[in-house]
Design a protein around this motif. Structure first.
Motif, short mmCIF file in Angstrom:
data_model
loop_
_atom_site.label_atom_id
_atom_site.label_comp_id
_atom_site.label_asym_id
_atom_site.label_seq_id
_atom_site.Cartn_x
_atom_site.Cartn_y
_atom_site.Cartn_z
N ALA A 94 0.83 -1.29 0.09
CA ALA A 94 -0.09 -0.06 0.04
C ALA A 94 0.93 1.38 0.01
N SER A 95 1.98 1.13 0.64
CA SER A 95 3.12 2.50 0.79
C SER A 95 2.29 3.67 1.02
N GLU A 96 1.44 3.56 2.18
CA GLU A 96 0.40 4.85 2.40
C GLU A 96 1.19 5.93 3.16
N VAL A 97 2.52 5.52 3.88
CA VAL A 97 3.47 6.48 4.55
C VAL A 97 4.71 6.26 4.19
N CYS A 98 5.73 7.48 4.40
CA CYS A 98 7.21 7.44 4.06
C CYS A 98 7.83 6.74 5.35
N CYS A 99 9.25 6.49 4.85
CA CYS A 99 10.08 6.25 5.95
C CYS A 99 10.00 5.01 6.80
N VAL A 100 9.24 4.07 6.09
CA VAL A 100 8.98 2.82 6.92
C VAL A 100 9.29 1.64 6.04
N GLY A 101 9.32 1.74 4.88
CA GLY A 101 9.34 0.69 3.78
C GLY A 101 10.81 -0.30 4.35
N LEU A 102 11.88 0.30 4.38
CA LEU A 102 12.78 -0.57 4.85
C LEU A 102 12.67 -1.48 6.02
N ALA A 103 11.89 -0.93 7.09
CA ALA A 103 11.62 -1.63 8.29
C ALA A 103 10.60 -3.02 7.70
N LEU A 120 7.51 -9.86 -1.10
CA LEU A 120 8.29 -8.64 -1.70
C LEU A 120 8.40 -8.70 -3.23
N ALA A 121 8.47 -9.57 -3.94
CA ALA A 121 8.17 -9.98 -5.52
C ALA A 121 6.80 -9.04 -5.87
N ALA A 122 5.77 -9.27 -5.14
CA ALA A 122 4.54 -8.46 -5.46
C ALA A 122 4.71 -6.79 -5.42
N TYR A 123 5.56 -6.77 -4.51
CA TYR A 123 5.68 -5.09 -4.24
C TYR A 123 6.72 -4.56 -5.44
N LEU A 124 7.56 -5.46 -5.59
CA LEU A 124 8.37 -5.10 -6.97
C LEU A 124 7.67 -5.23 -8.32
N ASP A 125 6.79 -6.28 -8.32
CA ASP A 125 5.79 -6.26 -9.65
C ASP A 125 5.08 -5.02 -9.95
N ARG A 126 4.71 -4.33 -8.58
CA ARG A 126 3.81 -3.13 -8.90
C ARG A 126 4.75 -1.82 -8.84
N TYR A 127 5.72 -1.87 -8.40
CA TYR A 127 6.62 -0.69 -8.03
C TYR A 127 7.55 -0.29 -9.01
N LEU A 128 8.02 -1.46 -9.59
CA LEU A 128 9.05 -1.29 -10.67
C LEU A 128 8.67 -0.89 -11.82
N ARG A 129 7.14 -0.88 -11.97
CA ARG A 129 6.72 -0.39 -12.99
C ARG A 129 6.15 1.32 -12.96
N ARG A 130 6.60 1.67 -11.95
CA ARG A 130 6.34 3.16 -11.47
C ARG A 130 7.60 3.97 -11.25
N PRO A 131 8.29 4.21 -12.37
CA PRO A 131 9.77 4.93 -12.32
C PRO A 131 9.62 6.42 -11.72
N ASP A 132 8.21 6.78 -11.52
CA ASP A 132 7.89 8.41 -10.98
C ASP A 132 8.15 8.20 -9.55
N LEU A 133 7.86 6.79 -8.88
CA LEU A 133 7.65 6.73 -7.49
C LEU A 133 9.09 6.30 -7.01
N ALA A 134 9.93 7.01 -6.30
CA ALA A 134 11.10 6.64 -5.35
C ALA A 134 10.66 6.14 -4.13
N TYR A 135 10.33 5.07 -4.02
CA TYR A 135 9.58 4.22 -2.82
C TYR A 135 10.72 3.27 -2.37
N ASP A 136 10.42 2.23 -2.23
CA ASP A 136 11.41 1.21 -1.42
C ASP A 136 11.66 0.21 -2.50
#
Length: 203
Positions: A94-103, A120-136
């Motif tokens: 969901a990545s609702e808040v910052c500063c916690v993904g590493l934990a 973890l793979a499910a997260y990467l499947d979603r967010y590696l498709r979002r180069p506009d988001l510098a998340y985790d």
């Protein structure tokens, strides 16, 4: 999301586990730079609190902001409360808040099962498709590689093939051009999981 300043139940848990000695700011990379005796005290107190906190208190923290969620994830990792696996995976996705993904990633890596790798793979499947988001994306990849190495698995391989999602993300995410090597994030996850093990051994 619950807010401690307007939620007496959450505030009580925050005062006990999150804010003493500004713990929430030290969890993660900063704690690796602590020196004895501060480091030893930090390990001991985190270990003690991981053993003392109840499942209900953890659930309460996970409903708060980034400080509460970061602290909860570390307490989950140290106490190996695998019953929170799916909750952590859902919060990471969901990545609702910052500063916690590493934990979240460290907790899943410390559990180290194929299911954790799948989250973890499910997260990467979603967010590696979002180069506009510098998340985790980077630490999630490090955590997935860590589990793969321990299990001799290959869930990270499909992301890392030439022309795969990892390479595509890096090429399109200009903010990541200086930090492209997955081994960098694997090293960080390995060090943080070693810290989790040290805390567990301190109990």
């Amino acid at each position: 999301m619950r807010h401690a300043h307007e939620d007496p139940e959450l505030l009580a848990v925050v005062r006990r586990y999150v804010t003493p000695e500004r713990r929430y700011l030290k969890l993660g990379g900063p704690m690796l730079g602590l020196q004895s005796p501060e480091y030893d005290r930090f390990v001991r107190r985190l270990s003690e609190d991981a053993g003392a906190i109840t499942a209900e208190e953890i659930a309460t923290l996970l409903e708060g902001g980034w400080r509460e969620r970061r602290t909860a994830a570390w307490l989950i990792a140290v106490s190996q409360r695998t019953e929170f696996r799916e909750r952590l995976g859902g919060l990471l996705l969901a990545s609702e808040v910052c500063c916690v993904g590493l934990a979240y990633c460290v907790a899943l890596a410390s559990f180290g099962t194929p299911r954790d790798a799948g989250l973890l793979a499910a997260y990467l499947d979603r967010y590696l498709r979002r180069p506009d988001l510098a998340y985790d994306q980077t630490v999630a990849m490090g955590a997935l590689l860590y589990i793969d190495l321990n299990l001799r698995g290959d869930q990270a391989a499909r992301f890392l093939v030439p022309g795969g999602l990892w390479q595509q993300w890096l090429e399109r995410a200009s903010h990541m051009q200086l930090t492209t090597a997955p081994v960098t994030y694997l090293s960080l996850i390995r060090r943080l999981c070693a810290f989790v093990d040290e805390c567990a051994d301190a109990t």
